[in-house]
Design a protein around this motif. Structure first.
Motif, short mmCIF file in Angstrom:
data_model
loop_
_atom_site.label_atom_id
_atom_site.label_comp_id
_atom_site.label_asym_id
_atom_site.label_seq_id
_atom_site.Cartn_x
_atom_site.Cartn_y
_atom_site.Cartn_z
N LYS A 112 15.28 34.13 9.28
CA LYS A 112 14.78 32.96 8.56
C LYS A 112 15.71 31.76 8.74
O LYS A 112 15.26 30.62 8.83
CB LYS A 112 14.63 33.28 7.07
CG LYS A 112 14.01 32.15 6.25
CD LYS A 112 13.83 32.58 4.80
CE LYS A 112 13.23 31.45 3.97
NZ LYS A 112 13.05 31.87 2.55
N HIS A 115 15.24 29.51 11.99
CA HIS A 115 14.01 28.75 12.20
C HIS A 115 13.90 27.65 11.14
O HIS A 115 14.57 27.68 10.11
CB HIS A 115 12.78 29.66 12.11
CG HIS A 115 12.70 30.68 13.19
ND1 HIS A 115 13.38 31.88 13.14
CD2 HIS A 115 12.02 30.71 14.37
CE1 HIS A 115 13.12 32.59 14.22
NE2 HIS A 115 12.30 31.90 14.98
N ASP A 118 9.53 25.60 7.52
CA ASP A 118 8.08 25.73 7.52
C ASP A 118 7.55 26.47 8.74
O ASP A 118 6.35 26.44 9.03
CB ASP A 118 7.43 24.35 7.45
CG ASP A 118 7.84 23.45 8.64
OD1 ASP A 118 8.81 23.81 9.34
OD2 ASP A 118 7.20 22.40 8.82
N PHE A 119 8.43 27.18 9.47
CA PHE A 119 8.00 27.87 10.68
C PHE A 119 7.12 29.06 10.33
O PHE A 119 7.45 29.89 9.48
CB PHE A 119 9.21 28.36 11.48
CG PHE A 119 8.83 29.17 12.70
CD1 PHE A 119 8.51 28.54 13.88
CD2 PHE A 119 8.78 30.56 12.64
CE1 PHE A 119 8.15 29.27 15.00
CE2 PHE A 119 8.43 31.30 13.75
CZ PHE A 119 8.12 30.66 14.94
N THR A 120 5.97 29.14 10.99
CA THR A 120 5.07 30.29 10.86
C THR A 120 4.45 30.57 12.22
O THR A 120 4.37 29.70 13.08
CB THR A 120 3.94 30.03 9.84
OG1 THR A 120 3.18 28.88 10.27
CG2 THR A 120 4.50 29.79 8.44
N ASP A 123 0.20 34.68 10.40
CA ASP A 123 0.61 35.11 9.06
C ASP A 123 2.08 35.48 8.99
O ASP A 123 2.59 35.85 7.93
CB ASP A 123 -0.23 36.31 8.60
CG ASP A 123 -1.70 35.96 8.45
OD1 ASP A 123 -1.98 34.78 8.15
OD2 ASP A 123 -2.55 36.83 8.64
N TYR A 124 2.78 35.39 10.11
CA TYR A 124 4.17 35.83 10.16
C TYR A 124 5.13 34.71 9.77
O TYR A 124 5.02 33.58 10.24
CB TYR A 124 4.51 36.31 11.58
CG TYR A 124 5.99 36.57 11.80
CD1 TYR A 124 6.59 37.72 11.33
CD2 TYR A 124 6.77 35.65 12.50
CE1 TYR A 124 7.93 37.97 11.53
CE2 TYR A 124 8.12 35.88 12.72
CZ TYR A 124 8.70 37.05 12.23
OH TYR A 124 10.04 37.27 12.43
N ARG A 125 6.06 35.04 8.91
CA ARG A 125 7.17 34.15 8.55
C ARG A 125 8.47 34.91 8.75
O ARG A 125 8.60 36.07 8.32
CB ARG A 125 7.07 33.71 7.09
CG ARG A 125 5.92 32.75 6.80
CD ARG A 125 5.87 32.39 5.32
NE ARG A 125 4.83 31.44 5.03
CZ ARG A 125 4.96 30.12 5.08
NH1 ARG A 125 6.14 29.61 5.41
NH2 ARG A 125 3.96 29.31 4.81
N GLU A 184 9.01 41.03 15.69
CA GLU A 184 8.15 40.05 16.34
C GLU A 184 7.18 40.69 17.33
O GLU A 184 6.42 39.99 18.01
CB GLU A 184 9.00 39.00 17.07
CG GLU A 184 9.86 38.18 16.14
CD GLU A 184 10.79 37.23 16.87
OE1 GLU A 184 11.38 36.37 16.20
OE2 GLU A 184 10.94 37.36 18.11
#
Length: 363
Positions: A112, A115, A118-120, A123-125, A184
Motif C-alpha cells: 500500500k 502506490h 487512490d490506486f485500484t 476490485d483490488y487495492r 497480484e
C-alpha cells in the motif's frame, strides 16, 4: 545487479526453498530485493557501527516471523531484535522483516505504501501489514476465500478451456506481465489490457515438494503453513494450476508458444515451461475448487463473454469459441426459420395463383 555469493544461495535454498536447484528467476528477484534495500543502518550495539543488511540478517528475520505468526508486527519486530542480540555481527534494519516476508512468501507487506492512496485495479487495492495486526490476519486479507458462485463459475470456465492464453490474447488483446507479488496474480488491468501473473513456478514447486514429502493434504491451515514459512498448499496448487493447465497448457501449441516468448523476452521463470507434473497437484480431484483464485478467474471469464469482437479475426475467433458457438447456432437457427417461412409464403402464393388460374380458365 551484483551476484549472490554461493554460500548465501545455499543458505537460502536450505532455509527458504527447502530444495536444491538453480532458481534463476527467484534469485534474480532476491538480488533485486537486496539491492533496493542495501542502505546502511545502525547496529543495536554500542558504539554504533555502520553495517549493510545481509542474507544472514534476512534469514534471522524469517525465524522471527515463523515463530510469531499469531503475534502482531510490533511483537515480531521485538522478537527479531532479541535474536539479533546474540548475533553482534548483524546490524538491525527496520526493513529486514519486510524483506524476509518477501523472500519467504513472495508477498509485499508494504504494498500500500508503494502506490498512490487512490490506486485500484478493478476490485483490488494494495494492502500493507498493520503494526497491530498478526501475520495470519494480514494473509487472510491478502488471500480472501472466493464465494461459492465464483468457484463454480471458475470451474466452468476452466472445464470449457475458455481462459487459454491464446484466447485471452485474441479476445481481450491481453498482454501478459510478470509480478513477484503473489497477491497480484491474475489481476487484469482493463485500461492497459495487461494480465499480471505470478510466474515463479520453481518457487511454487519447491514449496509444494515440502508438503508432498510429508504427505500433507491440500487443506493445511493458514496458521500452520505460515509457521512452516510457506503459504497453504491449496493456494500454491491453484497458482501453479492456473499457469500450467489453464493459461499455458502444453497441449495447446499456440498458448505454449506465447509462454516461450514470455520466458525469452519478459523474464518469466523458465520453469513455467517444465510440465513434469506433481501427482495430485497436476490433475486436481473432481472435488477441487478454486477457493482463492475463483473470483479472478470468473472475472476474466465475464470479460471474455461480454466484450464484443473488434475485427474480422476476433469475429472469426468468437464464432469458434464456446460462447460464440452458442450464439452462432442461435443465429443460424433464426436464419433457417426465416428462410423456411419465406419459402412457405412463396409456395402458398404459387398455390393460390395456380388455384386462381385454374378457376379462371375453367370458367
Amino acid at each position: 545487479m551484483s551476484p549472490i555469493p554461493i554460500q548465501d544461495r545455499q543458505k537460502i535454498r536450505r532455509h527458504v526453498l527447502g530444495q536444491e536447484g538453480d532458481f534463476p528467476a527467484y534469485f534474480s528477484f532476491y538480488s533485486d530485493l537486496t539491492q533496493r534495500h542495501s542502505d546502511y543502518h545502525l547496529t543495536i550495539d554500542a558504539p554504533p557501527a555502520l553495517l549493510p543488511i545481509t542474507s544472514d540478517t534476512i534469514l534471522l528475520a524469517t525465524n522471527a516471523v515463523r515463530s510469531n505468526v499469531v503475534k502482531t508486527k510490533k511483537e515480531v519486530d521485538k522478537c527479531f531484535r532479541r535474536l539479533l542480540a546474540s548475533e553482534p555481527k548483524l546490524g538491525y534494519n527496520e526493513k529486514a522483516v519486510r524483506m524476509a516476508i518477501q523472500a519467504m512468501l513472495m508477498v509485499d507487506p508494504d504494498a500500500k505504501d508503494c502506490h498512490a492512496a487512490d490506486f485500484t485495479l478493478g476490485d483490488y487495492r494494495p494492502l500493507s501489514w498493520g503494526s497491530d495486526e498478526t501475520l495470519v490476519g494480514f494473509a487472510r486479507r491478502l488471500f480472501p476465500l472466493s464465494l461459492s458462485i465464483s468457484q463454480e463459475a471458475a470451474r466452468v470456465a476452466v472445464e470449457y478451456r475458455a481462459l487459454r492464453a491464446r484466447k485471452l490474447q485474441r479476445r481481450l488483446g491481453a498482454r501478459f506481465r510478470p509480478t513477484n507479488n503473489m497477491a497480484e496474480h491474475l489481476l487484469f488491468d482493463e485500461r492497459r489490457n495487461c494480465l499480471y501473473l505470478f510466474h515463479h513456478v520453481a518457487f511454487l514447486k519447491a514449496h509444494l515438494s515440502r508438503y508432498r514429502a510429508e504427505q500433507k493434504p491440500l487443506d493445511v491451515s493458514l496458521e500452520e503453513s505460515l509457521g512452516r514459512g510457506t503459504l497453504p498448499p491449496q493456494l500454491l496448487v491453484e497458482t501453479l494450476y492456473t499457469l500450467q493447465a489453464v493459461l499455458f497448457p502444453s497441449i495447446d501449441p499456440e498458448s505454449a508458444e506465447i509462454l516461450d516468448e514470455l520466458i525469452d523476452k519478459r523474464g518469466f521463470d523458465p520453469d513455467c515451461a517444465e510440465y513434469e507434473g506433481y501427482g495430485l497437484f497436476q490433475d486436481p480431484p473432481p472435488s477441487f475448487r478454486f477457493v482463492y483464485w475463483g473470483e479472478r478467474l470468473a472475472h476474466l471469464h465475464q470479460l471474455m463473454s461480454r466484450r464484443p469482437p473488434r475485427n474480422k479475426l476476433e469475429r472469426w475467433f468468437h464464432r469458434h469459441s464456446t460462447e460464440g458457438n452458442a450464439l452462432f447456432i442461435a443465429l443460424l437457427a433464426l436464419a433457417f426459420t426465416i428462410l423456411v417461412g419465406i419459402v412457405s409464403i412463396a409456395l402458398s402464393c404459387v398455390q393460390i395463383w395456380i388455384t386462381w388460374y385454374t378457376w379462371k380458365h375453367a370458367a
